[in-house]
Motif scaffolding. Sequence first.
Motif, PDB file in Angstrom:
ATOM      1  N   ASP A 175      86.783  29.393  93.832  1.00 17.09           N
ATOM      2  CA  ASP A 175      86.280  28.306  92.985  1.00 17.09           C
ATOM      3  C   ASP A 175      85.512  27.275  93.799  1.00 17.09           C
ATOM      4  OD1 ASP A 175      88.697  27.618  94.269  1.00 17.09           O
ATOM      5  OD2 ASP A 175      89.094  26.007  92.831  1.00 17.09           O
ATOM      6  N   ARG A 176      85.799  27.214  95.106  1.00 18.73           N
ATOM      7  CA  ARG A 176      85.114  26.253  95.984  1.00 18.73           C
ATOM      8  C   ARG A 176      83.977  26.888  96.786  1.00 18.73           C
ATOM      9  NH1 ARG A 176      86.293  21.592  93.605  1.00 18.73           N
ATOM     10  NH2 ARG A 176      88.489  20.996  93.736  1.00 18.73           N
ATOM     11  N   ILE A 177      84.173  28.108  97.225  1.00 21.56           N
ATOM     12  CA  ILE A 177      83.157  28.805  98.014  1.00 21.56           C
ATOM     13  C   ILE A 177      82.608  29.944  97.154  1.00 21.56           C
ATOM     14  CG2 ILE A 177      82.624  30.016 100.153  1.00 21.56           C
ATOM     15  CD1 ILE A 177      83.616  27.133 100.572  1.00 21.56           C
ATOM     16  N   VAL A 178      81.378  29.775  96.712  1.00 18.44           N
ATOM     17  CA  VAL A 178      80.739  30.746  95.825  1.00 18.44           C
ATOM     18  C   VAL A 178      79.699  31.533  96.630  1.00 18.44           C
ATOM     19  CG1 VAL A 178      79.402  31.038  93.699  1.00 18.44           C
ATOM     20  CG2 VAL A 178      81.077  29.165  93.886  1.00 18.44           C
ATOM     21  N   LEU A 179      79.824  32.844  96.650  1.00 16.83           N
ATOM     22  CA  LEU A 179      78.914  33.690  97.423  1.00 16.83           C
ATOM     23  C   LEU A 179      77.876  34.309  96.504  1.00 16.83           C
ATOM     24  CD1 LEU A 179      81.493  35.497  99.750  1.00 16.83           C
ATOM     25  CD2 LEU A 179      80.423  33.241 100.016  1.00 16.83           C
ATOM     26  N   ARG A 180      76.610  34.037  96.817  1.00 17.34           N
ATOM     27  CA  ARG A 180      75.517  34.608  96.036  1.00 17.34           C
ATOM     28  C   ARG A 180      74.465  35.186  96.997  1.00 17.34           C
ATOM     29  NH1 ARG A 180      78.872  34.552  92.910  1.00 17.34           N
ATOM     30  NH2 ARG A 180      78.972  33.571  90.844  1.00 17.34           N
ATOM     31  N   PRO A 181      74.829  36.267  97.708  1.00 12.17           N
ATOM     32  CA  PRO A 181      73.920  36.852  98.703  1.00 12.17           C
ATOM     33  C   PRO A 181      72.703  37.522  98.058  1.00 12.17           C
ATOM     34  CG  PRO A 181      75.841  38.246  98.405  1.00 12.17           C
ATOM     35  CD  PRO A 181      76.103  36.996  97.618  1.00 12.17           C
ATOM     36  N   ARG A 182      71.648  37.662  98.876  1.00 10.87           N
ATOM     37  CA  ARG A 182      70.425  38.333  98.428  1.00 10.87           C
ATOM     38  C   ARG A 182      70.086  39.445  99.418  1.00 10.87           C
ATOM     39  NH1 ARG A 182      66.034  33.836  97.060  1.00 10.87           N
ATOM     40  NH2 ARG A 182      66.177  33.416  99.287  1.00 10.87           N
ATOM     41  N   PRO A 183      69.242  40.385  99.022  1.00 14.89           N
ATOM     42  CA  PRO A 183      69.003  41.569  99.862  1.00 14.89           C
ATOM     43  C   PRO A 183      68.142  41.345 101.096  1.00 14.89           C
ATOM     44  CG  PRO A 183      67.687  41.680  97.865  1.00 14.89           C
ATOM     45  CD  PRO A 183      68.606  40.522  97.696  1.00 14.89           C
TER      46      PRO A 183
END
Length: 245
Positions: free
Chosen positions: A70-78
Motif C-alpha cells: 500500500d506504501r510502495i507501488v511498483l509500476r515497472p516498464r520494459p
Amino acid sequence: KKMSATTTNDKYSVLLPTYNERHNLPVIVWMLVRTFTEHKLDYEIIIIDDNSPDGTLDIAKQLQGVYGADRIVLRPRPGKLGLGTAYVHGIANASGNFIIIMDADMSHHPKFIPEFIRLQKAKNLDVVTGTRYDAGGGVHGWDLRRKLTSRVANYIASTLLSPDVSDLTGSFRLYKKPVLAKLMAAVISKGYVFQMEMMVRARQFNYTIGEVPITFVDRVYGESKMGADEIAQYLLGLFTLFART
C-alpha cells in the motif's frame, strides 16, 4: 517544527522514475517514509523502473516487502521510455490527490516536502516547486562549470520565456493531481526542456505557483547524465519552445 496531523483526506503520491538506482533507492525510500510518518501524512511511493540492468527492480520488491504494497507501488516498464511518459504512467497509477515528483538519486532531500505542503495549503496553490536560486536555496557537489551551466540555462530560459519562476529546470515539485495531468497533456518537449515547459504551460493556464528554497545535492551513487550533448539538446529545445509559445 513538525506539521500537525492533517484534518483532510489529502494523500501524497511520490513518483520515482528509476534507472540504475539500486544503491540510492533504499535510502531515499527510507527518508521518504520517515518524513511522511513523522508529519502524519498519508502517502504512497510509486517506483517506475525502466528495466534497470543493475537490479533496481529487485531492490524495489524488497522495499515493498518491508514497507507494504500500500506504501510502495511498483509500476515497472520494459525499457527507457522517457521521463514524461514515466510521469503519465505514474499519474495513471496514483491514488493520491497530490503528486510529488523528485529524483531517486538523493539530489532532492525529502525534508523539504513538509514545507512544500505547508505553502500549498496556506495559499491553495496548484504547483509548488523547489528552487536552488532563491534566498536559502543552493547547490552542493557541483564544480564551477556545472553551476555556471545551470545558472546560464535558467537565465536564458527566464529571459526568453518569462514564466516568473526562479528555477525553471528544477525537478522537485508538488502538483495537484488534475493540474499535473493537464500539464502533461499539453507538454511537447523532451529531455531537459521538459521541466521548463511544465512551468511555462502552468503560467499559460493561469495556475498558481509557489516556490520553496531547497538545497540540491549532486548524486551520491552513479554518474550524472549531463554532458555536452545534453547541453546542446537543451539549447535546441529551449529555442524551439520559445518559438512555439
